[in-house]
Design a protein around this motif. Structure first.
Motif, PDB file in Angstrom:
ATOM      1  N   VAL A 286       0.769  -1.113   0.108  1.00  0.00           N
ATOM      2  CA  VAL A 286       0.035   0.023   0.198  1.00  0.00           C
ATOM      3  C   VAL A 286       1.091   1.207  -0.067  1.00  0.00           C
ATOM      4  N   ALA A 287       0.815   2.109  -0.973  1.00  0.00           N
ATOM      5  CA  ALA A 287       1.341   3.306  -1.050  1.00  0.00           C
ATOM      6  C   ALA A 287       0.881   4.479  -0.194  1.00  0.00           C
ATOM      7  N   GLU A 288      -0.523   4.535  -0.072  1.00  0.00           N
ATOM      8  CA  GLU A 288      -1.373   5.558   0.550  1.00  0.00           C
ATOM      9  C   GLU A 288      -2.278   4.766   1.450  1.00  0.00           C
ATOM     10  N   ARG A 289      -2.329   4.915   2.936  1.00  0.00           N
ATOM     11  CA  ARG A 289      -3.178   4.355   3.872  1.00  0.00           C
ATOM     12  C   ARG A 289      -4.745   4.883   3.598  1.00  0.00           C
ATOM     13  N   ALA A 290      -4.674   6.245   3.436  1.00  0.00           N
ATOM     14  CA  ALA A 290      -5.928   6.836   3.845  1.00  0.00           C
ATOM     15  C   ALA A 290      -6.993   6.238   2.625  1.00  0.00           C
TER      16      ALA A 290
END
Length: 318
Positions: A286-290
């Protein structure tokens, strides 16, 4: 660490029975923690149906006995035996007793029990924050104590049930027990689930010479499980609206147990270790958690984080 080639029929809709279809587990022994409800029941059912003798390691043995009696009526002829044993992961004495009483090899250990997002800060009798203590430390102590039995099995598998909730927080080593920061049920849950994933990385590295493999997994967004018993529906709605929480498509409990059963028993993942799975396949980073509804955060499979957590955990359960 090898990357498995998962057959096309295995995926988000796969059930636990399908994940173990055609697998013969006669002569194998398994322990499933939290096997008195939810995906723990379905994990135990699928392993026993394939022939494994399964120990339901549960906090409430009366509830466990009712589950075992029901499963014994529903399982096909030739299924493995079911045994109920008491295990309270928040109580070190019951973990020690479980380990001391275990005799012989152990082929499969599924760390399935857990607690999710109690609204108020609760500590165990030894002063640990409950989610980290139950979800990680209790399972850590259990696995370490059972290591000789796992090594004796010659090819044992450890399955650590993590969650997409690990994206809520890394392990905050400087304040594991919320003594210096305000308690938050979701970051607390998140760091405990990150710890579940890191445990698999640590065990994979340390116990490979014993023939033990260890993997973690995200079971999915499961309908009707007791894990959500502490949750406030308004709180969840607010959390989703804030963008901090996004939920993947819902699964049945039979589908939710599939990845656990795959990792516990399927020949398609033989020799695979130190990985994080979802929907019966290795998860992507995952590069961006949001807003993420799938994948694994790099910090949850980081070897340095795993080594640090292992050292801290050893000190805390000593």
């Amino acid at each position: 660490m090898s990357v498995p080639q998962t057959p096309r029929p295995f995926g988000a809709q796969t059930t636990a029975a399908e994940a173990v279809d055609g697998v013969d587990l006669h002569g194998r022994r398994a322990v499933v923690t939290g096997a008195s409800s939810g995906i723990g029941v379905e994990t135990a059912r699928a392993l026993a149906a394939a022939g494994a003798d399964v120990t339901l390691a549960v906090r409430n043995t009366d509830a466990g006995a009712l589950v075992a009696a029901r499963l014994e009526k529903e399982l096909p002829p030739g299924s493995g035996q079911l045994t109920v044993r008491q295990l309270d992961l928040a109580d070190r004495s019951t973990v020690a007793a479980f380990v001391a009483d275990w005799q012989g090899p152990l082929h499969i250990l599924v760390g399935n029990a857990g607690v999710m997002a109690p609204p108020e800060l609760v500590r165990t009798p030894d002063g640990r924050e409950t989610q980290f203590a139950v979800n990680h430390l209790g399972h850590f102590a259990l696995a370490v104590g059972l290591r000789p039995a796992l090594a004796a099995a010659d090819g044992a598998r450890i399955v650590s049930v993590s969650s997409i909730g690990h994206l809520f927080s890394p392990v905050v080593f400087d304040d594991l027990d919320y003594r210096f920061r305000p308690y938050d049920p979701w970051t607390s849950y998140g760091q405990s689930k990150t710890a579940n994933a890191l445990f698999a990385v640590g065990a994979a590295e340390r116990w490979a010479d014993d023939g033990i493999t260890a993997n973690a997994l995200m079971p999915g967004n499961i309908a009707d499980t007791s894990l959500a018993r502490h949750l406030d529906l308004e709180q969840i709605a607010d959390f989703i609206a804030s963008g901090a929480l996004a939920l993947p498509p819902q699964k049945t409990v039979e589908q939710g147990a599939a990845t656990s059963v795959l990792l516990a028993a399927s020949p398609t993942v033989a020799g695979v270790t130190g990985r994080y799975f979802e929907d019966c396949a290795p998860a992507e980073p995952v590069a961006e958690r949001a807003g993420a509804v799938a994948g694994v955060a790099p910090y949850a499979v980081d070897r340095e984080n795993a080594a640090r957590l292992w050292a801290v955990s050893e000190a805390l359960v000593r």
